[in-house]
Design an enzyme around this catalytic site. Sequence first.
Site, PDB file in Angstrom:
ATOM      1  N   GLU A  58      75.035  36.497   7.155  1.00 37.65           N
ATOM      2  CA  GLU A  58      74.852  35.211   6.330  1.00 37.65           C
ATOM      3  C   GLU A  58      76.102  34.416   6.058  1.00 37.65           C
ATOM      4  OE1 GLU A  58      71.684  35.029   3.668  1.00 37.65           O
ATOM      5  OE2 GLU A  58      70.612  36.551   4.779  1.00 37.65           O
TER       6      GLU A  58
HETATM    7  N1  CAA Z   1      74.008  21.229   2.597  1.00 40.70           N
HETATM    8  C1  CAA Z   1      73.612  20.183   2.954  1.00 40.70           C
HETATM    9  N2  CAA Z   1      74.327  19.843   4.162  1.00 40.70           N
HETATM   10  C2  CAA Z   1      75.347  20.643   4.567  1.00 40.70           C
HETATM   11  C3  CAA Z   1      75.531  21.727   4.155  1.00 40.70           C
HETATM   12  C4  CAA Z   1      75.127  22.143   2.786  1.00 40.70           C
HETATM   13  N3  CAA Z   1      75.369  23.245   2.098  1.00 40.70           N
HETATM   14  N4  CAA Z   1      76.555  22.139   4.939  1.00 40.70           N
HETATM   15  C5  CAA Z   1      76.997  21.291   5.841  1.00 40.70           C
HETATM   16  N5  CAA Z   1      76.201  20.306   5.663  1.00 40.70           N
HETATM   17  C6  CAA Z   1      75.990  19.334   6.507  1.00 40.70           C
HETATM   18  C7  CAA Z   1      77.450  18.654   6.337  1.00 40.70           C
HETATM   19  O1  CAA Z   1      77.266  17.741   5.376  1.00 40.70           O
HETATM   20  C8  CAA Z   1      77.425  17.798   7.740  1.00 40.70           C
HETATM   21  O2  CAA Z   1      76.727  16.626   7.775  1.00 40.70           O
HETATM   22  P1  CAA Z   1      77.515  15.059   7.681  1.00 40.70           P
HETATM   23  O3  CAA Z   1      78.094  15.063   9.079  1.00 40.70           O
HETATM   24  O4  CAA Z   1      76.498  14.234   7.465  1.00 40.70           O
HETATM   25  O5  CAA Z   1      78.449  15.314   6.531  1.00 40.70           O
HETATM   26  C9  CAA Z   1      76.994  18.663   8.863  1.00 40.70           C
HETATM   27  O6  CAA Z   1      75.827  19.657   7.882  1.00 40.70           O
HETATM   28  C10 CAA Z   1      77.849  19.708   9.429  1.00 40.70           C
HETATM   29  O7  CAA Z   1      78.535  20.301   8.461  1.00 40.70           O
HETATM   30  P2  CAA Z   1      80.171  20.905   8.983  1.00 40.70           P
HETATM   31  O8  CAA Z   1      80.950  19.635   9.137  1.00 40.70           O
HETATM   32  O9  CAA Z   1      80.470  21.290   7.344  1.00 40.70           O
HETATM   33  O10 CAA Z   1      80.077  21.888   9.762  1.00 40.70           O
HETATM   34  P3  CAA Z   1      81.037  22.995  10.211  1.00 40.70           P
HETATM   35  O11 CAA Z   1      80.939  23.052  11.827  1.00 40.70           O
HETATM   36  O12 CAA Z   1      82.371  22.619   9.623  1.00 40.70           O
HETATM   37  O13 CAA Z   1      80.353  24.378   9.737  1.00 40.70           O
HETATM   38  C11 CAA Z   1      80.162  25.952   8.192  1.00 40.70           C
HETATM   39  C12 CAA Z   1      80.351  24.605   8.458  1.00 40.70           C
HETATM   40  C13 CAA Z   1      80.040  26.403   6.694  1.00 40.70           C
HETATM   41  C14 CAA Z   1      81.118  27.048   8.782  1.00 40.70           C
HETATM   42  C15 CAA Z   1      78.659  26.573   8.788  1.00 40.70           C
HETATM   43  O14 CAA Z   1      78.905  26.334  10.143  1.00 40.70           O
HETATM   44  C16 CAA Z   1      78.254  27.900   8.399  1.00 40.70           C
HETATM   45  O15 CAA Z   1      77.857  28.197   7.300  1.00 40.70           O
HETATM   46  N6  CAA Z   1      78.611  29.023   9.386  1.00 40.70           N
HETATM   47  C17 CAA Z   1      77.907  30.338   9.364  1.00 40.70           C
HETATM   48  C18 CAA Z   1      76.853  30.488   9.712  1.00 40.70           C
HETATM   49  C19 CAA Z   1      76.121  31.502   8.958  1.00 40.70           C
HETATM   50  O16 CAA Z   1      75.682  31.867   7.819  1.00 40.70           O
HETATM   51  N7  CAA Z   1      74.955  32.418   9.729  1.00 40.70           N
HETATM   52  C20 CAA Z   1      74.149  33.323   9.249  1.00 40.70           C
HETATM   53  C21 CAA Z   1      72.982  33.380  10.116  1.00 40.70           C
HETATM   54  S1  CAA Z   1      71.640  34.117   9.151  1.00 40.70           S
HETATM   55  C22 CAA Z   1      72.037  35.762   8.860  1.00 40.70           C
HETATM   56  O17 CAA Z   1      73.240  35.981   8.877  1.00 40.70           O
HETATM   57  C23 CAA Z   1      70.955  36.595   8.477  1.00 40.70           C
HETATM   58  C24 CAA Z   1      71.148  38.015   8.327  1.00 40.70           C
HETATM   59  O18 CAA Z   1      72.116  38.384   8.799  1.00 40.70           O
HETATM   60  C25 CAA Z   1      70.598  39.041   7.179  1.00 40.70           C
HETATM   61  P1  FAD Z   2      82.251  34.863  15.329  1.00 40.10           P
HETATM   62  O1  FAD Z   2      81.862  33.603  14.679  1.00 40.10           O
HETATM   63  O2  FAD Z   2      82.675  34.922  16.506  1.00 40.10           O
HETATM   64  O3  FAD Z   2      83.570  35.510  14.432  1.00 40.10           O
HETATM   65  C1  FAD Z   2      84.533  36.337  14.825  1.00 40.10           C
HETATM   66  C2  FAD Z   2      85.600  36.349  13.631  1.00 40.10           C
HETATM   67  O4  FAD Z   2      86.271  35.006  13.487  1.00 40.10           O
HETATM   68  C3  FAD Z   2      85.103  36.843  12.391  1.00 40.10           C
HETATM   69  O5  FAD Z   2      85.970  37.353  11.585  1.00 40.10           O
HETATM   70  C4  FAD Z   2      84.959  35.275  11.671  1.00 40.10           C
HETATM   71  O6  FAD Z   2      85.066  35.200  10.417  1.00 40.10           O
HETATM   72  C5  FAD Z   2      86.081  34.876  12.400  1.00 40.10           C
HETATM   73  N1  FAD Z   2      86.363  33.170  12.372  1.00 40.10           N
HETATM   74  C6  FAD Z   2      85.245  32.417  12.955  1.00 40.10           C
HETATM   75  N2  FAD Z   2      85.500  31.062  12.861  1.00 40.10           N
HETATM   76  C7  FAD Z   2      86.726  31.109  12.201  1.00 40.10           C
HETATM   77  C8  FAD Z   2      87.274  29.965  11.383  1.00 40.10           C
HETATM   78  N3  FAD Z   2      87.059  28.475  11.465  1.00 40.10           N
HETATM   79  N4  FAD Z   2      88.261  30.243  10.268  1.00 40.10           N
HETATM   80  C9  FAD Z   2      88.737  31.365  10.158  1.00 40.10           C
HETATM   81  N5  FAD Z   2      87.951  32.610  10.748  1.00 40.10           N
HETATM   82  C10 FAD Z   2      86.845  32.214  11.606  1.00 40.10           C
HETATM   83  N6  FAD Z   2      71.994  35.726  12.546  1.00 40.10           N
HETATM   84  C11 FAD Z   2      70.844  35.177  12.422  1.00 40.10           C
HETATM   85  O7  FAD Z   2      70.641  34.080  12.591  1.00 40.10           O
HETATM   86  N7  FAD Z   2      69.748  35.483  11.792  1.00 40.10           N
HETATM   87  C12 FAD Z   2      69.891  36.970  11.506  1.00 40.10           C
HETATM   88  O8  FAD Z   2      68.721  37.561  10.869  1.00 40.10           O
HETATM   89  C13 FAD Z   2      70.931  37.899  11.581  1.00 40.10           C
HETATM   90  N8  FAD Z   2      71.132  39.088  11.320  1.00 40.10           N
HETATM   91  C14 FAD Z   2      72.229  39.922  11.448  1.00 40.10           C
HETATM   92  C15 FAD Z   2      72.243  41.264  11.346  1.00 40.10           C
HETATM   93  C16 FAD Z   2      73.513  41.897  11.683  1.00 40.10           C
HETATM   94  C17 FAD Z   2      73.218  43.386  11.609  1.00 40.10           C
HETATM   95  C18 FAD Z   2      74.273  41.370  12.355  1.00 40.10           C
HETATM   96  C19 FAD Z   2      75.722  42.122  13.007  1.00 40.10           C
HETATM   97  C20 FAD Z   2      74.369  40.025  12.557  1.00 40.10           C
HETATM   98  C21 FAD Z   2      73.247  39.222  12.176  1.00 40.10           C
HETATM   99  N9  FAD Z   2      73.322  37.792  12.210  1.00 40.10           N
HETATM  100  C22 FAD Z   2      72.143  37.096  11.968  1.00 40.10           C
HETATM  101  C23 FAD Z   2      74.211  37.006  12.695  1.00 40.10           C
HETATM  102  C24 FAD Z   2      75.622  37.088  11.828  1.00 40.10           C
HETATM  103  O9  FAD Z   2      75.263  35.840  10.854  1.00 40.10           O
HETATM  104  C25 FAD Z   2      76.871  36.375  12.802  1.00 40.10           C
HETATM  105  O10 FAD Z   2      77.245  37.715  13.429  1.00 40.10           O
HETATM  106  C26 FAD Z   2      77.985  35.899  11.778  1.00 40.10           C
HETATM  107  O11 FAD Z   2      77.357  34.713  11.205  1.00 40.10           O
HETATM  108  C27 FAD Z   2      79.307  35.788  12.419  1.00 40.10           C
HETATM  109  O12 FAD Z   2      79.320  35.206  13.766  1.00 40.10           O
HETATM  110  P2  FAD Z   2      79.851  35.936  15.134  1.00 40.10           P
HETATM  111  O13 FAD Z   2      79.310  37.505  15.033  1.00 40.10           O
HETATM  112  O14 FAD Z   2      79.500  35.121  16.289  1.00 40.10           O
HETATM  113  O15 FAD Z   2      81.268  36.073  14.848  1.00 40.10           O
END
Ligand code: CAA
Ligand code: FAD
Length: 384
Positions: free
Chosen positions: A368
């Site tokens: 997340e």
């Molecule tokens: N609310 C509304 N709009 C948003 C927003 C928000 N919180 N954040 C970004 N946006 C919009 C921006 O305004 C932008 O639109 P405009 O061009 O109109 O301004 C657009 O989205 C793109 O945003 P950014 O330019 O900020 O995008 P970025 O490439 O710089 O990325 C980031 C920003 C915060 C790094 C984002 O990519 C991010 O959160 N990355 C992490 C992904 C993540 O959390 N994955 C989790 C997967 S789910 C999971 O992990 C579940 C689990 O494990 C249990």
């Molecule tokens: P990368 O993005 O390749 O990052 C590698 C390293 O580089 C990290 O330390 C990161 O912080 C760093 N890094 C990358 N970009 C930057 C930057 N701009 N500046 C500084 N540091 C940076 N995803 C889903 O969509 N749904 C799920 O249900 C879900 N469940 C998950 C459950 C598990 C057990 C795991 C392991 C992952 C899960 N994920 C899920 C995915 C998870 O959200 C991603 O692993 C996470 O967002 C990081 O992406 P990545 O693994 O590709 O790492």
Amino acid sequence: MNFEFTEEQLMIQKAAKDFAITECLPGVIERDELQKFPKDQIVKLADLGFMGMMVKPEYGGSGLDTVSYVLAMEEISKVDASTSVCMSVNNSLVCYGLEAFGSEAQKQQYLVPLAQGKKDGELYIGAFLLSEPEAGSDATSQQTTAEDMGDYYLLNGTKNWITNGSSASVYLVMAQTDRAKGPHGINTLIVEKHWPGVTVGPKENKLGIRGSDTHTIMFNDVKVPKKNRVGEDGFGFKFAMKTLAGGRIGIASQALGIASGAYETALKYSKQRKAFGKEIAQHQAIQFKLADMATQIEAARLLCLKAACDKDNGRNYDVSSSMAKVFASETAMAVTTEAVQIHGGYGFVKEYHVERMMRDAKITQIYEGTSEVQRIVISRAILK
Ligand code: CAA
Ligand code: FAD
């Protein structure tokens, strides 16, 4: 400022605590070792109304506030973080996303059974599919495509690391429809797991949260009706970001729970174990560790509750949820490591639980949004 919980919030906290001890503790070591999905626990959590805690009762939920959700997540996570991640994804990514942004028809068809955690008497939960092999932190780089075919989308691509990957019936899938529009060309689609063209890959063999089922999901020419798009065309990335803000409160609370579970275990042990003629809790080095652990946990708890209050009171919680997540997850890693240290050699074996907690803590700094991503969100807001 009032730091008191309401009677309802305390009741939920107690129900979650009792549930964790009676239903999650038995077999938690075995489920971790065998990577066994906690299906019985999730079914019972659904019966308790904990799989759609914040969803309005008219859509099958319990109508509780986010503070109650934080309290429940902490209690379950103290004992079993594999169960709590499943609960967190269903509550704050899947149900919240559909309730906040779905159409009335989508709510009736999908949200109601998802919030109840059951359909026709069978487990019915969801998953959130944003991450891809080439798009993790860099989430706008979506390679999965949802080609607009008129009255349906043709979905192709691969999502990885998907929590609830095999046990979910419903997937919320982010995919690129119009590459020229960048993040504004991404859509979120509701996809049912049994549809033709959907393939679930093998379960990942993980360091921690081993009971939770993490899978790669592949889509090959999956036809998704237009009515299954959530929100307007191009809303998919905003949907993901807005939904993840709430999800991060769930994971922050999970981290808080892992930390407080390890702290409580270590505190108890330190009063039982003797070395150099006295309980190890009488040695100041151990006392200072316990003091630091308790302080970090209290700070993490306050950040989680602050983010929850922001959400419950209609304030923006993008930054407070990221602050809660980065602090609570780093606390979880630090506190669980110290809990193993306080246990000495006994902390290194499974029977004492803390080694599992240390392994489980690590993922809270990654999923997340990694700790680095949370710092990006926070620093951008500060510098804006
Ligand atoms: N609310 C509304 N709009 C948003 C927003 C928000 N919180 N954040 C970004 N946006 C919009 C921006 O305004 C932008 O639109 P405009 O061009 O109109 O301004 C657009 O989205 C793109 O945003 P950014 O330019 O900020 O995008 P970025 O490439 O710089 O990325 C980031 C920003 C915060 C790094 C984002 O990519 C991010 O959160 N990355 C992490 C992904 C993540 O959390 N994955 C989790 C997967 S789910 C999971 O992990 C579940 C689990 O494990 C249990
Ligand atoms: P990368 O993005 O390749 O990052 C590698 C390293 O580089 C990290 O330390 C990161 O912080 C760093 N890094 C990358 N970009 C930057 C930057 N701009 N500046 C500084 N540091 C940076 N995803 C889903 O969509 N749904 C799920 O249900 C879900 N469940 C998950 C459950 C598990 C057990 C795991 C392991 C992952 C899960 N994920 C899920 C995915 C998870 O959200 C991603 O692993 C996470 O967002 C990081 O992406 P990545 O693994 O590709 O790492």
